[in-house]
Scaffold this motif. Structure first.
Motif, PDB file in Angstrom:
ATOM      1  N   ASN A 112       0.725  -1.326  -0.057  1.00 53.08           N
ATOM      2  CA  ASN A 112      -0.107   0.171   0.047  1.00 53.08           C
ATOM      3  C   ASN A 112       0.735   1.299  -0.094  1.00 53.08           C
ATOM      4  O   ASN A 112       0.232   2.288   0.217  1.00 53.08           O
ATOM      5  CB  ASN A 112      -0.988   0.187   1.422  1.00 53.08           C
ATOM      6  N   ALA A 113       2.190   1.292  -0.147  1.00 57.04           N
ATOM      7  CA  ALA A 113       2.893   2.217   0.073  1.00 57.04           C
ATOM      8  C   ALA A 113       2.678   3.376  -1.127  1.00 57.04           C
ATOM      9  O   ALA A 113       2.205   2.915  -2.116  1.00 57.04           O
ATOM     10  CB  ALA A 113       4.350   1.996   0.005  1.00 57.04           C
ATOM     11  N   ALA A 149       1.617   0.115   5.924  1.00 58.70           N
ATOM     12  CA  ALA A 149       0.806  -1.019   5.339  1.00 58.70           C
ATOM     13  C   ALA A 149      -0.889  -0.586   5.265  1.00 58.70           C
ATOM     14  O   ALA A 149      -1.737  -0.876   4.334  1.00 58.70           O
ATOM     15  CB  ALA A 149       0.723  -2.260   6.024  1.00 58.70           C
ATOM     16  N   LEU A 150      -1.220   0.466   6.390  1.00 52.09           N
ATOM     17  CA  LEU A 150      -2.376   0.850   6.458  1.00 52.09           C
ATOM     18  C   LEU A 150      -2.612   2.043   5.665  1.00 52.09           C
ATOM     19  O   LEU A 150      -3.706   1.963   4.999  1.00 52.09           O
ATOM     20  CB  LEU A 150      -2.648   1.044   7.954  1.00 52.09           C
ATOM     21  N   THR A 151      -1.878   2.948   5.818  1.00 49.93           N
ATOM     22  CA  THR A 151      -2.134   4.323   5.203  1.00 49.93           C
ATOM     23  C   THR A 151      -1.535   4.690   3.973  1.00 49.93           C
ATOM     24  O   THR A 151      -1.727   5.376   3.165  1.00 49.93           O
ATOM     25  CB  THR A 151      -2.172   5.596   6.169  1.00 49.93           C
ATOM     26  N   GLY A 152      -0.384   3.980   3.862  1.00 54.24           N
ATOM     27  CA  GLY A 152       0.496   4.269   2.636  1.00 54.24           C
ATOM     28  C   GLY A 152       1.829   4.946   3.011  1.00 54.24           C
ATOM     29  O   GLY A 152       2.480   5.012   2.001  1.00 54.24           O
ATOM     30  N   CYS A 170       0.429  10.558   7.284  1.00 51.57           N
ATOM     31  CA  CYS A 170      -0.454   9.499   6.971  1.00 51.57           C
ATOM     32  C   CYS A 170      -1.758  10.063   6.410  1.00 51.57           C
ATOM     33  O   CYS A 170      -2.211   9.269   5.732  1.00 51.57           O
ATOM     34  CB  CYS A 170      -0.742   8.819   8.206  1.00 51.57           C
ATOM     35  N   ASN A 171      -2.476  11.239   6.858  1.00 54.17           N
ATOM     36  CA  ASN A 171      -3.575  11.593   6.108  1.00 54.17           C
ATOM     37  C   ASN A 171      -4.638  10.508   5.924  1.00 54.17           C
ATOM     38  O   ASN A 171      -4.962  10.353   5.089  1.00 54.17           O
ATOM     39  CB  ASN A 171      -3.019  11.865   4.502  1.00 54.17           C
ATOM     40  N   VAL A 193      -9.340   4.399   4.706  1.00 53.98           N
ATOM     41  CA  VAL A 193      -9.367   2.989   4.167  1.00 53.98           C
ATOM     42  C   VAL A 193      -9.572   2.110   5.123  1.00 53.98           C
ATOM     43  O   VAL A 193      -9.154   2.294   6.289  1.00 53.98           O
ATOM     44  CB  VAL A 193      -8.178   3.021   3.100  1.00 53.98           C
ATOM     45  N   ASP A 194      -9.802   0.801   4.832  1.00 55.62           N
ATOM     46  CA  ASP A 194     -10.034  -0.340   5.710  1.00 55.62           C
ATOM     47  C   ASP A 194      -8.822  -1.140   5.882  1.00 55.62           C
ATOM     48  O   ASP A 194      -7.816  -0.751   5.258  1.00 55.62           O
ATOM     49  CB  ASP A 194     -11.017  -1.230   5.436  1.00 55.62           C
TER      50      ASP A 194
END
Lengths: 198, 211, 406
Positions: free
Chosen positions: A42-43, C182-185, C190-191, C200-201
């Motif tokens: 997800n990066a 992994a969760l937010t990118g 993080c936003n 996002v889930d």
């Protein structure tokens, strides 16, 4: 005993130091640039434009609606709509410039795009010596194919492809339904015509 | 905690002559505020801090707001004589609200764990009478925040122990957070300027050509 | 040898402590007068512990007047990182401000996001669903963990530990930053929060990885504490240094672990009960003396409490949507009005005061920065201490210049 706390601390340091030779938990670094850790799924780093198929010009999903330009917080996107010789707008951008020296990778352009045309890339080794030639990405540089998107973000790409295929199927079904309705509506009219033409 | 109306009634009972007004808040947050006149501000603040039921000993947030002069057009029914017949006509009259600067204090109580009580102080105008009493003697936490409001908005706090610029450098003129602040010409070359940056670029190159 | 930290539910203000060189009366005066009639001219040295300094946690300057090695006067100078975030926010929409809030306290970006999202939800009357609330708590407590360990690492580095505890702290921080990526990118900016829920889930496998990191954390904390807590050098340098009496702390608007180390029981998670914090069982550690050692211990104990909250939250995470159905992404126009929302971020009370006039951009957008306001009493804590102690006291105040200057 005076010094007991310091000795306890030194035992911890020694465990970590000698442990880094034997256990992977204690040695957590890699020798960059000889070794590179692969980016997570997800990066995100900087945006890019997705095109379907092989032709980056014809297959580009972007229709130059300018929503991403409006919503971008630092205003780093510049879009000019393509018009043909008569001035009629084509659904394509003539210029799509993204200034990555300004972009802060916030991903808002991806979220608001209604056509799934902008997605986030994971490339980070983009430094160069010239700021204005190499850090201003134009449409050719930004356009990358859907296969590339599927490679870097497999789960996301699958979901987007499924949704787009669904949309295409719905549009096709609607077109067929209206064509059928038009065909059944047209049939009674030719019977009335010979009476009029006389 | 008691409602703001009850608090207002108690303050008026304790400090007669204090000009208080309740400002409602339309949003779902339900946080109305109390407008206090400048002469009684320190007295009201001390009352709120020392009162046994409230004990508002913690000033959490001090904000400055700029309300420039605004004109509102309202439709009013007016009786007018037209062609000898008296008729009721709708006229557009302009309601002018003079500009002022405002400081808003959010107060909480750490001992009784209640709050917020919101106080507002308004200046008379935005230019020469932009003075407010400083509440630093009552709540020390307002010290740096009032300095910031002086720096960014231009409100002069009387009896503030150390009023000088805090975020901008010492020789800076003008007050950046005001609505009519004009930025200095600091345009740097950008390859694809558009919208606001394009206007800035045009102004910059025009002024350079004039020089 | 080691002063125990008392934890108790009710708040009891501690005494100031009669230590040499520190005033016993709470000092509400701002500018202490340098005693004398000018006959001490030439004995005082004025130094600027300037913006280019490795130990001032960013571009921060202190004008210090010294008598030998003791501090006589100290004036902090801010503004080197001032970007006028509040005016930028008046020019872009509410959603566009969200990435800018990441950059306020750049060390813990998810709690900044939550504070802003909470204020806008109060302004617009949105309510996030349960799963979103649990995700918010999980990410906020992970942020609290990374902030506190690295802060202790920086504090000990300022004391001269040359970075070893800091690198151990960074090892744990990296594991949690991998979770965020992994969760937010993104690792730091993080936003992630949106008005009405989260963006996002969870990706598959995230919860297992988080559970492993959280269950491993107490073991890391035990090792970290055996390295630091009973260390004679640390104890001798931090106990009795930078004492902050409770009355002065409340009056000066100090919040966060600094306030709780002085003995005042005020944690916004327990007072306001925002989000779903009233469902979790955790304690609030309090200090007894208000010195630097107490602030260090309060942060260590808060980390243990955060681990407890995380274990409860990960166990109880429900299924469901992550965004409020009424929330809009574009053309978001809240009704005219104002709202003040605040959370307990790792540094103190972070609040956002928003005034809306019905248009897509806010009319007034104000950040209540905890680091900035905690610096009000920096001078009071440092008077009479030595220069080396000033660095430690500043480290224990826990400032991040992005928040101080906005």
């Amino acid at each position: 005993m005076l010094g007991e706390g310091i000795i306890k601390g030194m035992v911890v340091t020694a465990t970590n130091f000698f442990g880094s030779y034997v256990s992977a938990e204690r040695l957590v670094t890699v020798q960059y640039p000889e070794e590179r850790l692969p980016p997570q799924e997800n990066a995100r780093n900087f945006p890019f434009l997705v095109y379907d198929g092989d032709d980056p010009d014809r297959g580009l999903r972007c229709v130059a609606c300018k929503i991403c330009e409006k919503e971008c917080p630092p205003q780093c996107i510049y879009i000019v709509l393509e018009r043909d010789e008569k001035g009629k707008p084509q659904k394509r951008p003539r210029i799509f410039d993204l200034d990555i020296s300004v972009c802060m990778s916030c991903q808002i352009c991806v979220e608001v795009c209604p056509f799934d045309a902008v997605k986030m890339d994971t490339e980070y080794e983009l430094s160069d010596f010239d700021r204005f030639k190499s850090l201003l990405l134009n449409k050719q540089r930004l356009a990358k194919s859907n296969t590339y998107y599927r490679k870097i973000h497999p789960a996301e790409a699958e979901e987007v492809d499924a949704r787009l295929a669904d949309q295409v199927a719905k549009a096709e079904a609607k077109r067929k339904a209206t064509a059928m309705a038009a065909a059944t509506a047209v049939k009674p009219a030719p019977a009335a015509q010979p009476a009029l033409s006389q | 905690m008691e409602t703001l109306e009850q608090i207002k009634a108690r303050i008026e009972a304790a400090l007669p002559g204090a000009g208080l007004r309740l400002i409602p808040n339309d949003s779902p947050a339900n946080q109305p505020s109390l407008l206090v006149d400048n002469a009684h501000a320190v007295a009201v603040a001390s009352f709120l801090r020392e009162d046994a039921q409230l004990q508002l000993d913690y000033a959490s947030n001090v904000t400055g707001i700029d309300w420039p002069e605004s004109v509102r057009k309202e439709k009013v029914k007016v009786k007018k004589v037209i062609d000898g017949v008296e008729k009721e006509v709708e006229e557009l009259i302009e309601k002018k609200r003079p500009g002022f600067l405002e400081a808003v204090y959010h107060l909480y109580s750490m001992t009784l764990k209640q709050g917020p009580v919101i106080l507002r102080l308004r200046t008379e105008n935005r230019s020469d009478k932009a003075h407010l009493p400083s509440l630093t003697a009552v709540w020390r936490g307002a010290e740096l925040q009032e300095r910031e409001i002086y720096d960014l908005f231009g409100i002069v706090f009387d009896q503030h122990p150390d009023l000088r610029r805090i975020l901008m450098w010492d020789g800076f003129q003008d007050h950046p957070m005001r609505k009519d602040y004009v930025e200095p010409d600091d345009y740097e070359y950008e390859p694809t300027p558009h919208d606001k940056v394009l206007e800035k670029a045009k102004r910059h190159y025009a002024s350079e050509a004039n020089r | 040898m080691i002063n125990t930290v008392t934890e108790h539910a009710g708040g009891a203000a501690s005494s100031a402590g009669n230590l040499p060189g520190v005033a016993t009366e709470p000092n509400f005066a701002i500018t202490p007068k340098i005693s004398g009639d000018g006959s001490r001219e030439g004995e005082l040295l004025e130094i600027s512990m300037g913006p280019h300094h490795p130990s001032t946690h960013g571009v921060f300057r202190m004008d210090v007047v010294l008598e030998g090695e003791r501090i006589v006067k100290l004036k902090p100078v801010f503004g080197y990182l001032h970007r006028n975030h509040e005016k930028i926010a008046e020019g872009i929409s509410y959603l566009g401000s969200m990435p800018y809030t990441d950059r306020l306290d750049y060390f813990c970006s998810l709690t900044n996001n939550w504070a802003y999202a909470l204020s806008v939800e109060k302004l617009a009357g949105l309510q996030p669903p349960e799963r979103a609330e649990y995700l918010r708590v999980i990410t906020a407590e992970l942020t609290r963990l990374i902030n506190h360990t690295c802060l202790i690492g920086f504090l000990v580095q300022d004391m001269g530990a040359l970075g070893t505890p800091l690198m151990y702290a960074f090892r744990e921080r990296e594991k949690i930053l991998d979770l965020f990526e992994a969760l937010t990118g993104a690792r730091m900016m993080c936003n992630y929060m949106r008005f009405g829920g989260c963006r996002v889930d969870l990706p598959p496998g995230w919860l297992e990885q988080a559970r492993r990191v959280v269950d491993n954390y107490p073991r890391f904390l035990d090792e970290y504490e055996s390295l630091l807590t009973e260390n004679e050098i640390l104890v001798a340098r931090t106990q009795g240094v930078g004492v902050l009496p409770a009355r002065l702390a409340i009056n000066a608007g100090v919040t966060g672990p600094m306030l709780r180390a002085s003995g005042v029981d005020y944690d916004i998670r327990k007072v306001d009960r925002y989000g779903i914090y009233d469902r979790f069982d955790f304690r609030v550690p309090l200090g007894a003396h208000g010195d630097v050692y107490d602030r260090y211990m309060v942060r260590v104990l808060e980390m243990r409490e955060s681990v407890k909250i995380l274990q409860q939250a990960i166990r109880g995470l429900p299924d469901g949507p992550i965004m409020d159905a009424k929330a809009k992404l574009r053309n978001f126009r809240p009704k005219a009005g104002e709202a003040y929302g605040r959370i307990e971020c790792p540094k103190g009370e972070l609040g956002f005061y928003l005034i809306s006039d019905g248009s897509p951009n806010p009319y007034r957008y104000r950040v209540r920065p905890p680091s900035f306001i905690n610096l009000t009493i920096l001078e009071d804590m440092c008077l009479g201490q030595k220069v080396a102690d000033v660095v430690i006291i500043l480290g224990s105040v826990d400032i991040v210049l992005g928040e101080v200057d906005r």
